[in-house]
Design a protein around this motif. Sequence first.
Motif, short mmCIF file in Angstrom:
data_model
loop_
_atom_site.label_atom_id
_atom_site.label_comp_id
_atom_site.label_asym_id
_atom_site.label_seq_id
_atom_site.Cartn_x
_atom_site.Cartn_y
_atom_site.Cartn_z
N MET A 1 0.85 -1.20 0.00
CA MET A 1 0.00 0.00 0.00
C MET A 1 0.88 1.24 0.00
N THR A 3 1.31 5.45 0.38
CA THR A 3 0.62 6.62 0.90
C THR A 3 0.85 7.77 -0.07
N GLU A 139 6.80 0.53 5.23
CA GLU A 139 5.39 0.93 5.26
C GLU A 139 5.26 2.44 5.42
N TYR A 371 -1.79 7.14 10.56
CA TYR A 371 -0.89 7.17 9.41
C TYR A 371 -0.33 8.58 9.28
N VAL A 377 -6.36 6.42 13.50
CA VAL A 377 -7.13 5.37 12.82
C VAL A 377 -7.52 4.31 13.85
N SER A 397 -16.13 -0.95 6.47
CA SER A 397 -14.89 -0.63 5.79
C SER A 397 -14.33 0.69 6.36
N GLY A 398 -13.02 0.72 6.57
CA GLY A 398 -12.40 1.93 7.09
C GLY A 398 -12.41 1.99 8.61
N ALA A 399 -12.92 0.92 9.27
CA ALA A 399 -13.01 0.94 10.73
C ALA A 399 -11.64 0.77 11.39
N GLY A 400 -10.65 0.28 10.62
CA GLY A 400 -9.30 0.11 11.18
C GLY A 400 -8.92 -1.35 11.35
N LYS A 401 -9.68 -2.26 10.75
CA LYS A 401 -9.42 -3.70 10.93
C LYS A 401 -8.05 -4.09 10.36
N SER A 402 -7.80 -3.67 9.10
CA SER A 402 -6.51 -4.03 8.47
C SER A 402 -5.35 -3.41 9.23
N THR A 403 -5.55 -2.18 9.68
CA THR A 403 -4.48 -1.51 10.43
C THR A 403 -4.17 -2.29 11.70
P1 ADP Z 1 -10.54 -1.55 7.35
O1 ADP Z 1 -9.59 -2.67 7.23
O2 ADP Z 1 -11.45 -1.66 8.52
O3 ADP Z 1 -11.31 -1.28 6.08
P2 ADP Z 1 -8.19 0.12 7.39
O4 ADP Z 1 -7.40 -0.29 8.57
O5 ADP Z 1 -7.78 -0.37 6.06
O6 ADP Z 1 -9.73 -0.21 7.65
O7 ADP Z 1 -8.23 1.69 7.32
C1 ADP Z 1 -8.55 2.52 8.40
C2 ADP Z 1 -8.34 3.96 8.00
O8 ADP Z 1 -6.98 4.19 7.74
C3 ADP Z 1 -9.09 4.35 6.75
O9 ADP Z 1 -9.59 5.67 6.95
C4 ADP Z 1 -8.05 4.35 5.68
O10 ADP Z 1 -8.32 5.31 4.70
C5 ADP Z 1 -6.79 4.71 6.45
N1 ADP Z 1 -5.59 4.08 5.86
C6 ADP Z 1 -5.41 2.76 5.64
N2 ADP Z 1 -4.18 2.53 5.14
C7 ADP Z 1 -3.57 3.73 5.04
C8 ADP Z 1 -2.28 4.16 4.62
N3 ADP Z 1 -1.36 3.31 4.20
N4 ADP Z 1 -2.04 5.49 4.66
C9 ADP Z 1 -2.93 6.37 5.11
N5 ADP Z 1 -4.16 6.04 5.53
C10 ADP Z 1 -4.50 4.73 5.51
#
Ligand code: ADP
Length: 601
Positions: A1, A3, A139, A371, A377, A397-403
């Motif tokens: 990913m 930025t 990252e 970020y 986040v 979506s966007g809740a912060g799960k992946s983060t």
């Molecule tokens: P989810 O997995 O729940 O969809 P993410 O963890 O992907 O959520 O994202 C949470 C927030 O962080 C979102 O607002 C997204 O736009 C932001 N975000 C995710 N990855 C990045 C990144 N690499 N740089 C900046 N913002 C990010």
Amino acid sequence: MSTPNGPDAPDGPDGPDGRHVPHRLPVADAATARRASWRLLADDGRAMAAIVALTCLAALSGVAGPWLLGRIVTRVENGELTVGQVDGFAAAVLGFALAQLVLTRYARYLSHRFGERALARLREEVVERTLALPGRYAERVGAGDLVTRSSLDVGTVAATLRNAAPDVFIAVVQVLVILTATFLLDPLIGLCALAGLPIVWAVSRWYLSRAREAYLAEGAAAGGVTEVLDSTAHGARTIEAYGVGARQDGVVDRAVDTAYRARVRTLFLRTVLFPVTEFAHALPTALVLLVGGFGYLHGSVTLGAVVAGGLYMWQLVDPLDRALNWVEQLQSSGASFARIKGVGLVSQEPPATGLRPADDRIEAVGVRYAYAGSHDVLTDVDLVVRPGERLAVVGPSGAGKSTLGKLLAGVDAPDAGRILVGGVPVADLAAAGELGNRVVLITQQHHVFMGTLRENMTLAAPDAEDAAVLAALALVEADWVHDLPDGLDSLLGAGGTELGAAQAQQLTLARVQLADPHTLILDEATSLLDPTTARQAERAMAAVRSDRTVISIAHRLQTAHDADRVAVMEAGRIVELGTHDELVAAGGRYAELWRSWSGES
Ligand code: ADP
């Protein structure tokens, strides 16, 4: 990913462990870069010595010709030479010219070989250092800067090592030998020969003192453009979907404008450097002829010395010109070299040692994360994942799960709070390379390496037997393996069998299965498989080791239904945590999600 933040992003905060995690890669300072250049030369010391010796011999042969011509003129003037003797002198002049040609050619050949070897070492180092970068740096700093350093910057240094450095070295030796010869000829003529040097020195200093910054700015601006274009291309659909094309245009325009201004600045520096040096070349020739002619008329200088001096000044122009022509290249490659060496400075940070997790319990305590340049986040996330547990993380979506997934896997460290594996900060374990196969994160991005299926599978488990490889593939229901032409020896990737996205996903899951980590974090890792296969694969991967912890970030609530516990995230917080039944009974956010999901299915 990647930025959208280019190299101009501000530095980030210190991690909770006190370790600084910047938002851009460092650049080696001038002294460090100089030491590294010396090391590059010293590492191939014998070749260097041979090049120096050959270059000096070539330069000496070069100054012999004009000296002999001067002797001819003086002795003919004095009536001391016969025609036959002049012929002998002329043959000697020709002989020295030939010797210079051959020696220079050989010196150049050795220099090119030296340059290629040095370049190969540098390339290997760049790859090693880039791979050694802690994931959290890669990252945070974004892909653009790293790609620019390992492609554009290495290319600039390559051009220097191949052409500029050998040429400049030979030219500098030639200049020194010619000046020494001029002084030996006649000190007065020697002084005239020096007249251009202060001008060249002054204008070069003026140029060099400005050029390093200017070229660094140009490199950084180029990195910025790559970064912005890269994130624009990757996010094209998103940009289109949200109708923010005009805004993104503005971002691209600003990056291009910065790059343009940086380029104009370096162009200005060159437009001063080159005309002034042209003048500096003409001055000593004129002075040698003027002063030499005057001395000859007064009988203090021989005619031969004036002729030889004039020829030396003529000889001086070429190497000086060549060296100066390369100054720009040397300067920009100096900046590139400093940027390349900067990548190494990150991995030189001493990793924490002696970290021993007590067990495989994963714990997040008061975690906060943002970020670069954006709002938080994750806020106040507390979570304990017991060894052997299956936890599903759900939410919009966007809740912060992946983060959260990335932080749990040690890809980055939280800005506040702690994420621990067996009591040790997971990011420290990752940075120290001691996370090993304890915690593995699998995302949607899969990579099939060019090579056989077996090589692809045994990347993380080189000793795995074929039976184990096949068992791992069977576990994720990769039945297509049996249709491959050569079984495990089948070539995958370009030129071999091209796998579809779902097959690549199965390959990744099977590969991880073989690596046998204690904790698996699956971030949409089965999203491309059909629901039944996905469910089966997830269950199998959890079941194969009873103590395996599986954290699944899932869109399909079936995964949550199967899990031991479910964490519901919203706006960076865990708002509900419990078993599927508990949460459905509680009638909260999860119950709502489950109702709408199971109602639809
Ligand atoms: P989810 O997995 O729940 O969809 P993410 O963890 O992907 O959520 O994202 C949470 C927030 O962080 C979102 O607002 C997204 O736009 C932001 N975000 C995710 N990855 C990045 C990144 N690499 N740089 C900046 N913002 C990010």
